[in-house]
Design an enzyme around this catalytic site. Structure first.
Site, PDB file in Angstrom:
ATOM      1  N   SER A  84      16.231  18.565 -17.702  1.00  0.00           N
ATOM      2  CA  SER A  84      15.134  19.682 -18.115  1.00  0.00           C
ATOM      3  C   SER A  84      15.383  20.651 -19.058  1.00  0.00           C
ATOM      4  CB  SER A  84      14.453  19.716 -16.686  1.00  0.00           C
ATOM      5  OG  SER A  84      13.896  21.122 -17.184  1.00  0.00           O
TER       6      SER A  84
ATOM      7  N   GLU B 144      10.024   6.093 -17.349  1.00  0.00           N
ATOM      8  CA  GLU B 144       8.693   6.798 -17.691  1.00  0.00           C
ATOM      9  C   GLU B 144       8.089   6.477 -18.877  1.00  0.00           C
ATOM     10  OE1 GLU B 144       9.230  11.029 -16.907  1.00  0.00           O
ATOM     11  OE2 GLU B 144       9.886  10.672 -15.050  1.00  0.00           O
TER      12      GLU B 144
ATOM     13  N   LYS C 125      17.714  19.018 -12.669  1.00  0.00           N
ATOM     14  CA  LYS C 125      16.866  17.759 -12.994  1.00  0.00           C
ATOM     15  C   LYS C 125      17.761  16.936 -13.711  1.00  0.00           C
ATOM     16  CE  LYS C 125      13.229  17.411 -12.235  1.00  0.00           C
ATOM     17  NZ  LYS C 125      12.022  17.622 -13.295  1.00  0.00           N
TER      18      LYS C 125
ATOM     19  N   HIS D 221       0.685  -1.142   0.186  1.00  0.00           N
ATOM     20  CA  HIS D 221       0.123   0.200  -0.013  1.00  0.00           C
ATOM     21  C   HIS D 221       0.869   1.152  -0.008  1.00  0.00           C
ATOM     22  CE1 HIS D 221      -3.443  -2.357   1.227  1.00  0.00           C
ATOM     23  NE2 HIS D 221      -2.710  -3.115   1.946  1.00  0.00           N
TER      24      HIS D 221
END
Length: 466
Positions: free
Chosen positions: A282, A295, A288, A161
């Site tokens: 980025s 992804e 970044k 969870h």
């Protein structure tokens, strides 16, 4: 200008010209040129079967075989010319064959329909692609297994969870995903077997009237069996649906790995860092480092699902035998397989170059993750588990109330919960001791994880030897 209908494989009955828009709409050449090698392989086998049945002379067969070899050479060299009117790869090959050898080229299609021709080509193509997929899949599994072996002593939090649950070995997490991928490999074996059934010789719907030896074709094209029913053979696309389902399920497993690693690589977790080779930055924020490889795996999973569900919707409304809707099968199958092929290679690269931060993982372990161990302590003192669970929950509550960690509770504190607590309870607050108690098969103890590694190594060795 649109071509005359008489030049088409289905001409003769038509006297007008097809609307140019319809010509483009009807053509599948841009997609199915990909199966050119399979089409040539099938055509050469069929030419031999025609000669065996007395429908071609030996000279005509040799002309056709040589002509098809010439066409294959042109494809290989990038010189094969697709012309206006070539609505599919089958039409293009027959047109070119006639240009090369003349009248004998028109005999190749005797008793054969594009209905049984295209589905044969697709099955031939798929056999080769399954072998490629299997190679990449087994390489990923091997990479994961060897990484698990090398990092077996690293402990970190296991989650349920998305909450910290119990301490586990990092290797146990890796192997949990490797095992799922072994099921994908075994499913792929089954799909390959079911796809390896020969439809050629089924004609358009009713079969072949020229005593074509289909068992000869089966052996020539290295199929395991011949189709039982010609109507089913020409329209059946179960094998396409199955490989697309396989792609979807495999992508679920790869997306799950990706999601975990994306989370673990965030600054909030900091368990792992991706190699620069599988990260991007980025355009605005210089600091970044994005896990774009993972992804994209996660994102492309949705695209593969979409292709599969769309193809099922195409199939659900069809009447019996071949319908033009089935022209949509190849693009859907090609795109799904291409995606999984790429993703498997990227995933192998990510796993093999991943940097693990063992110190951060260790710091993320907390005493409250040993609450279950506290219950097990009482179970070993002969308390029923449900009572032990409640007592451990009482210890959690007491520690929260006092604003301290569970391992900071005194023996006197614990005795207010149960008189079964004794001084040896202090041994509970050790993460290595915790994982080592799970020594049953499949558990996270070192011996159990090593057993899993050895079993997976044996599984890989057996597959690579066959």
């Amino acid at each position: 200008m649109a071509s005359s209908e008489g030049a088409k494989l289905w001409g003769g009955r038509f006297v007008g010209r097809t609307d140019p828009i319809m010509e483009r709409f009807n053509s599948s050449m841009n997609c199915d040129k990909r199966i050119w090698a399979a089409d040539i392989k099938g055509s050469k086998a069929y030419a031999k079967a025609l000669e065996k049945a007395g429908l071609l002379t030996k000279t005509e067969m040799d002309q056709i075989l040589n002509g098809m070899d010439k066409i294959a050479e042109e494809w290989t060299n990038g010189t094969f010319e697709i012309k206006e009117g070539d609505e599919d790869v089958h039409t293009a090959h027959e047109r070119r064959l006639k240009e090369l050898i003349g009248e004998a080229g028109g005999k190749l299609h005797t008793g054969r329909s594009r209905n049984d021709q295209v589905v044969t080509d697709m099955r031939i193509w798929l056999q080769d692609e399954i072998s490629v997929l299997m190679g990449h899949l087994q390489q990923l599994i091997k990479t994961m297994v060897e990484r698990a072996a090398a990092e077996i002593d690293i402990l970190f939090p296991g989650y349920t969870h998305m909450q910290r649950a119990q301490p586990i070995r990092w290797s146990h997490w890796i192997l949990s995903h490797a095992v799922a991928l072994t099921r994908d490999a075994e499913r792929l074996d089954e799909i390959k077997k079911r796809a390896n059934v020969l439809p050629l010789g089924s004609g358009a719907i009713a079969g072949n009237p020229f005593k074509i030896d289909r068992d000869f074709l089966r052996k020539e094209l290295q199929f395991d069996a011949i189709s039982l029913n010609s109507m089913d053979a020409t329209s059946g696309r179960d094998f396409v649906a199955e490989i697309m389902f396989w792609c979807s399920l495999c992508m679920i497993h790869l997306s799950k790995i990706s999601e975990d690693l994306i989370i673990y690589s965030t600054a909030e977790f900091g368990f792992v860092s991706l190699s620069d080779a599988y990260s991007t930055g980025s355009s605005l924020m210089p600091q970044k480092k994005n896990a774009d490889s993972l992804e994209l795996i996660r994102g492309k999973t949705g695209s593969v699902f979409g292709r599969f569900s769309g193809f099922l919707m195409t199939l659900k409304g069809l009447p019996s035998t071949y319908n033009k809707d089935l022209q949509e099968d190849k693009e859907a199958m090609f795109e799904s397989i291409d995606t999984v092929t790429a993703v498997l290679q990227v995933a192998s690269g990510v796993i093999s170059t991943l940097k693990v931060h063992e110190d951060v993982m260790k710091k993320a372990l907390s005493p409250n993750m040993l609450a279950t161990d506290l219950a097990y302590y009482l179970v070993r003192k002969k308390m029923p588990f449900r009572e032990a669970h409640s007592a451990s929950g009482g210890a959690v509550h007491l520690a929260e109330k006092k604003g301290i960690e569970m391992n900071e509770l005194s023996l006197d504190d614990l005795k207010t919960i149960s008189p079964l607590f004794e001084s040896d309870v202090s041994k509970i607050w050790n993460y290595t001791n915790s994982v080592e108690q799970y020594a049953a098969a499949g558990g996270t103890a070192r011996s159990s994880v090593m057993s899993q590694i050895e079993q997976l190594r044996a599984w890989l060795k057996k597959r690579q030897s066959t």
